[in-house]
Structure formats: C-alpha cells, structure tokens
Design an enzyme around this catalytic site. Structure first.
Site, PDB file in Angstrom:
ATOM      1  N   LYS A  34      49.772  85.071  19.179  1.00  0.00           N
ATOM      2  CA  LYS A  34      50.075  85.505  17.800  1.00  0.00           C
ATOM      3  C   LYS A  34      51.567  85.380  17.581  1.00  0.00           C
ATOM      4  O   LYS A  34      52.343  85.474  18.534  1.00  0.00           O
ATOM      5  CB  LYS A  34      49.668  86.982  17.612  1.00  0.00           C
TER       6      LYS A  34
HETATM    7  P1  NAD Z   1      46.558  87.733   2.950  1.00  0.00           P
HETATM    8  O1  NAD Z   1      48.003  87.845   3.023  1.00  0.00           O
HETATM    9  O2  NAD Z   1      45.957  86.490   2.407  1.00  0.00           O
HETATM   10  O3  NAD Z   1      45.941  88.959   2.107  1.00  0.00           O
HETATM   11  C1  NAD Z   1      46.201  90.295   2.413  1.00  0.00           C
HETATM   12  C2  NAD Z   1      45.668  91.163   1.288  1.00  0.00           C
HETATM   13  O4  NAD Z   1      45.851  92.539   1.644  1.00  0.00           O
HETATM   14  C3  NAD Z   1      46.387  90.982  -0.049  1.00  0.00           C
HETATM   15  O5  NAD Z   1      45.460  91.174  -1.100  1.00  0.00           O
HETATM   16  C4  NAD Z   1      47.422  92.102  -0.047  1.00  0.00           C
HETATM   17  O6  NAD Z   1      47.819  92.468  -1.350  1.00  0.00           O
HETATM   18  C5  NAD Z   1      46.624  93.194   0.608  1.00  0.00           C
HETATM   19  N1  NAD Z   1      47.431  94.232   1.264  1.00  0.00           N
HETATM   20  C6  NAD Z   1      48.598  94.091   1.917  1.00  0.00           C
HETATM   21  N2  NAD Z   1      49.020  95.287   2.373  1.00  0.00           N
HETATM   22  C7  NAD Z   1      48.088  96.187   2.005  1.00  0.00           C
HETATM   23  C8  NAD Z   1      47.942  97.577   2.177  1.00  0.00           C
HETATM   24  N3  NAD Z   1      48.860  98.293   2.840  1.00  0.00           N
HETATM   25  N4  NAD Z   1      46.832  98.187   1.664  1.00  0.00           N
HETATM   26  C9  NAD Z   1      45.907  97.466   1.019  1.00  0.00           C
HETATM   27  N5  NAD Z   1      45.991  96.144   0.811  1.00  0.00           N
HETATM   28  C10 NAD Z   1      47.064  95.510   1.300  1.00  0.00           C
HETATM   29  O7  NAD Z   1      46.032  88.018   4.450  1.00  0.00           O
HETATM   30  P2  NAD Z   1      44.641  87.559   5.085  1.00  0.00           P
HETATM   31  O8  NAD Z   1      44.847  86.235   5.726  1.00  0.00           O
HETATM   32  O9  NAD Z   1      43.558  87.777   4.114  1.00  0.00           O
HETATM   33  O10 NAD Z   1      44.521  88.610   6.286  1.00  0.00           O
HETATM   34  C11 NAD Z   1      43.978  89.908   6.095  1.00  0.00           C
HETATM   35  C12 NAD Z   1      43.555  90.469   7.443  1.00  0.00           C
HETATM   36  O11 NAD Z   1      42.586  89.597   8.039  1.00  0.00           O
HETATM   37  C13 NAD Z   1      44.662  90.603   8.479  1.00  0.00           C
HETATM   38  O12 NAD Z   1      44.380  91.701   9.306  1.00  0.00           O
HETATM   39  C14 NAD Z   1      44.527  89.329   9.295  1.00  0.00           C
HETATM   40  O13 NAD Z   1      45.064  89.464  10.598  1.00  0.00           O
HETATM   41  C15 NAD Z   1      43.015  89.194   9.326  1.00  0.00           C
HETATM   42  N6  NAD Z   1      42.514  87.849   9.609  1.00  0.00           N
HETATM   43  C16 NAD Z   1      42.870  86.783   8.829  1.00  0.00           C
HETATM   44  C17 NAD Z   1      42.334  85.532   9.102  1.00  0.00           C
HETATM   45  C18 NAD Z   1      42.624  84.339   8.235  1.00  0.00           C
HETATM   46  O14 NAD Z   1      42.003  83.279   8.471  1.00  0.00           O
HETATM   47  N7  NAD Z   1      43.457  84.424   7.227  1.00  0.00           N
HETATM   48  C19 NAD Z   1      41.487  85.364  10.208  1.00  0.00           C
HETATM   49  C20 NAD Z   1      41.137  86.470  10.970  1.00  0.00           C
HETATM   50  C21 NAD Z   1      41.660  87.704  10.656  1.00  0.00           C
END
Ligand code: NAD
Length: 401
Positions: free
Chosen positions: A97
């Site tokens: 990561k």
């Molecule tokens: P992103 O940046 O695209 O979206 C994050 C979302 O969460 C946004 O809507 C943001 O406004 C919101 N957010 C941020 N801080 C917040 C808070 N304190 N309370 C509530 N909402 C909040 O990120 P993502 O890629 O969707 O990732 C989200 C989660 O999923 C993370 O934990 C990431 O590690 C995990 N994840 C992502 C992927 C991927 O392919 N993108 C894969 C596996 C896991």
C-alpha cells in the site's frame, strides 16, 4: 495494530512460531518527504509512505491513498489487509500500500499530476521492477494511474488505468460490482429476503460506494441512504440512484436534489434499514456505536470500517458481517486481470471482468460459509482462516519458514 487478531485466529488453526515473524511485522517500509515548489514560492509538502507487508505470495499489490489522514500505521494496516485479500481470492500477489498525506481536494489538477510524477520518480525502481503495483484508492483515480503509467512507460506497472490506455473494461466499477454481488448473496443467505424488499444505507459515494449503489439499485434493492464526506441523504422509499451516480461522476459529490432528508454520517450507520455498507473510511463502526446499529447485515465496502472491539459487539448481537477482505476484493480481482492482460496483450471484454468477479466472489463466499458452519465462527474469521492457510502454505513452499 493489526487487522487480524492472530491470537484468536490461532485457536482455529496452527500458526507456527516462525510464521509469526512474518505475520506480525511488515517486510519493508519506505518514507518519502514528497515536496513540490509552487508558483507562489511556497513548497507543498506531503509525508508519503510505501509499505510491503508481505510478498511471499507475489509482488506487493495495493492502492495509493491520498488523504490528509494518511499515516504510516494506516498504510501498514492497509498493506496487511492486501496480504489477506490476495490470499483469500487466490491471486498471486502480496500485500502492499502507499499513502500520500495530503487532501487532494486542495490540489489543482496540475499540482496533483506533478506531485504524482514526483512520487513515481522517488519509487521508480519499485515500480519498474514490478516489486510494487499500485492502483487507485481513496483520493486517487484512473486518471492518476494514467499519470503513473505515463511516467514509467510500462503498462503493467500500475492497474486501474482508463481502458483507453491499456486499462481493463470494468476495472473502474469492479470493487462496487463485487460489493454488490456479495451483498446480494448475503441478502439471500442471511436476510432470506427478496432484494426488492431490502433497504440499504451506503456510507461513502466515491468509486466503491457509488458503483455499489448503482449495481444494487439495478438488482432491485432500495438504496435508502447515501453519504459523502459532507453528510448524506435518507429516503425510506429509496433515492434516485441513477441521478445521484450521474451527478457524482460529473461533480465528484452527491447532489442534494434527489429527494431525501439530510442526515449525518453517524446517523446513517444507525438507520433502521436492512443492511449498511460502510464504503468510505476505516474505523467508523466502533465501541461507541456498535450497539446502536439496527441493520441485520453489514457489508464492509471500505477497508477496515469496523474496529476489532466493535466486531465483537456486533457478533454478540447476532449482526452478520461480510468482511472487507471478501467484500471489496472485486478491485484486486480486476487488477489481476488487468495486470495479466498487460503482460500478455490479451483483450478482455467488460462482461468477462464482471463474470470473473461474480464467480470468484460466490466461490469464496460459499467456502467461507461452510468454514464458519464447520468451525462455528464468524464469516470474518472464516475468511481469515482461508486466507491464512494460503499464506502459511506459501511461506513453507518458499522455504521462508
Ligand atoms: P473515493 O475517494 O473514490 O471515495 C471516498 C468516498 O468517501 C467519497 O464519497 C468521500 O466523500 C467519502 N468520505 C471521505 N471521508 C469520509 C468520512 N470521514 N465520512 C464519510 N464519507 C467520507 O475512495 P474509494 O476508492 O471509493 O475507496 C473507499 C474505500 O474503499 C476505502 O476504504 C478504500 O481503501 C476501499 N477500497 C477501494 C477500492 C477501489 O478499487 N477504489 C478497492 C478496495 C477497497
């Protein structure tokens, strides 16, 4: 802090003493003092980290997070989760990561691009040797992955790229596709309800949350609440998800005009709905609110949204939880297809991406269910047992223990 309670896990399977050396500490950690001289003469500074937690099963795979809250501890925790996630899904990658401690919303597109290029410059050897393969995470996008590809000139050095430049059709929505698939399996097995009768609340409306909402809405579920970092909206009858997704893709935020009452992110997790999907950040379900959760099922779209202590409370209350390492594994499954495609030059259609995710997730879900029945343990522990067995096997086979 570890994402797995190895003491509890060791009551279900034998973990050799030598293996603990690899499982309790990360393999390699890098610190980068990332900085950029801006036009106004000020230096933009960001503490940045790259962690390889364990690479016994393959190169370090894991997204790049860009957020003000990034720390070394968080990056390490997320790298560890990648070890278990890759092992659970049988993908030959290890866990890595990286994190850049900066709020991307405060950067112009130009600043973000320049900073990422500087980041790539700092870890060029890691990327070009194939030792570390990044992907998008919180705060980074396919466009950012395209910037990384542009800097390495190696199509297999990064996944989550736009399909037009060697990315995988379906990679953008892959994590949400997988979350939706496992949610539908959970609705059927645990809630024993028809999906059209189910109400869902989703926290976070970025890549994972918005695509999860889209696929669940398409499957007939009532997505009754969504939120982003500013707060959320709730409508028991279901929100206009198509409009919300459309606007989120255009503006990066959820629109207010989709019908619904304003709620806070804390309220969303305590709503009287059938299931909640925390899909934003970690540690949102804690000892403070675990006893207030009213949903019968939790699907962890985000990495680590439930603390270990909260997990125990939910378990005691009989609330079923589908853990992150299974629930959001669609992303790494698609990343693996993209990486393989880059190596071989194969062409992959979006349907193939979807089918691979759905098939693999259903397979693991069923395996985890039978382990949890056999050992009388939670779905989280069952997934950890399956994953740990794979890691232990690799440690032995590579003569590390
Ligand atoms: P992103 O940046 O695209 O979206 C994050 C979302 O969460 C946004 O809507 C943001 O406004 C919101 N957010 C941020 N801080 C917040 C808070 N304190 N309370 C509530 N909402 C909040 O990120 P993502 O890629 O969707 O990732 C989200 C989660 O999923 C993370 O934990 C990431 O590690 C995990 N994840 C992502 C992927 C991927 O392919 N993108 C894969 C596996 C896991």
């Amino acid at each position: 802090m570890s994402s797995i309670d190895l003491e509890v896990l060791s009551t279900y399977l034998e973990i050799p003493k030598n293996a603990l050396i690899f499982l309790t500490k990360s393999e390699k950690e890098m610190y980068i003092n990332l900085n950029l001289l801006m036009d106004n003469g000020e230096v933009l500074q960001a503490d940045s980290y790259v962690v390889y937690y364990n690479t016994v099963r393959g190169p370090a795979k894991g997204g790049i997070r860009m957020a003000e809250t990034v720390t070394l501890e968080e990056t390490r925790d997320l790298a560890e989760r990648m070890v278990w996630k890759c092992a659970l899904t049988g993908i030959p990658f290890g866990g890595g990561k990286s994190g850049i401690c900066l709020d991307p919303k405060k950067l112009s597109l130009f600043q973000k691009t320049t900073l990422l290029k500087e980041f790539v410059h700092e870890i060029e050897l890691e990327l070009k040797s194939g030792a570390y393969i990044p992907a998008p995470d919180l705060g980074t996008t396919p466009r950012d992955m395209a910037v990384i590809y542009g800097a390495t000139h190696m199509v297999e050095s990064v996944t989550g790229k736009p399909p037009s430049i060697g990315g995988l059709p379906g990679r953008e929505e892959a994590t949400g596709k997988g979350v939706a698939k496992v949610t539908l399996l959970g609705i059927n097995k645990f809630l024993k309800k028809d999906s059209s009768k189910v109400t869902v609340a989703i926290q976070g409306f970025g890549n994972v949350g918005s695509w999860t909402a889209y696929f669940l809405h398409k499957a007939g579920c009532k997505v009754a609440a969504i939120s982003d970092y500013k707060g959320g909206l709730f409508n028991k009858q279901g929100l206009d998800i198509e409009e919300a997704v459309k606007q989120q893709k255009q503006r990066g935020e959820i629109p207010l005009a989709i019908g619904g009452d304003k709620i806070t992110n804390e309220e969303l997790l305590e709503l009287k709905v059938d299931l909640i999907i925390p899909a934003a950040v970690e540690n949102v379900i804690t000892v403070e609110n675990a006893s207030k959760v009213k949903a019968g099922l939790i699907v962890e779209g985000a990495n680590g949204p439930t603390t270990l202590e909260a997990d125990k409370i939910l378990n005691e209350r009989g609330i079923i939880l589908i853990p992150d390492i299974l629930a959001n594994s669609g992303g790494v499954i698609a990343s693996y297809i993209e990486w393989r495609k880059a190596k071989s030059g194969a062409i992959t259609k979006v349907q193939e991406t979807y089918e691979t995710i759905d098939t693999l997730i259903e397979e693991i879900f069923n395996k985890a269910l039978s382990i949890s029945r056999e050992k009388n343990c939670s779905t989280r522990l069952a997934c950890q047992i399956l994953a740990a067995n794979e890691v232990l096997k690799a440690l032995r086979e590579r003569a590390w223990i």
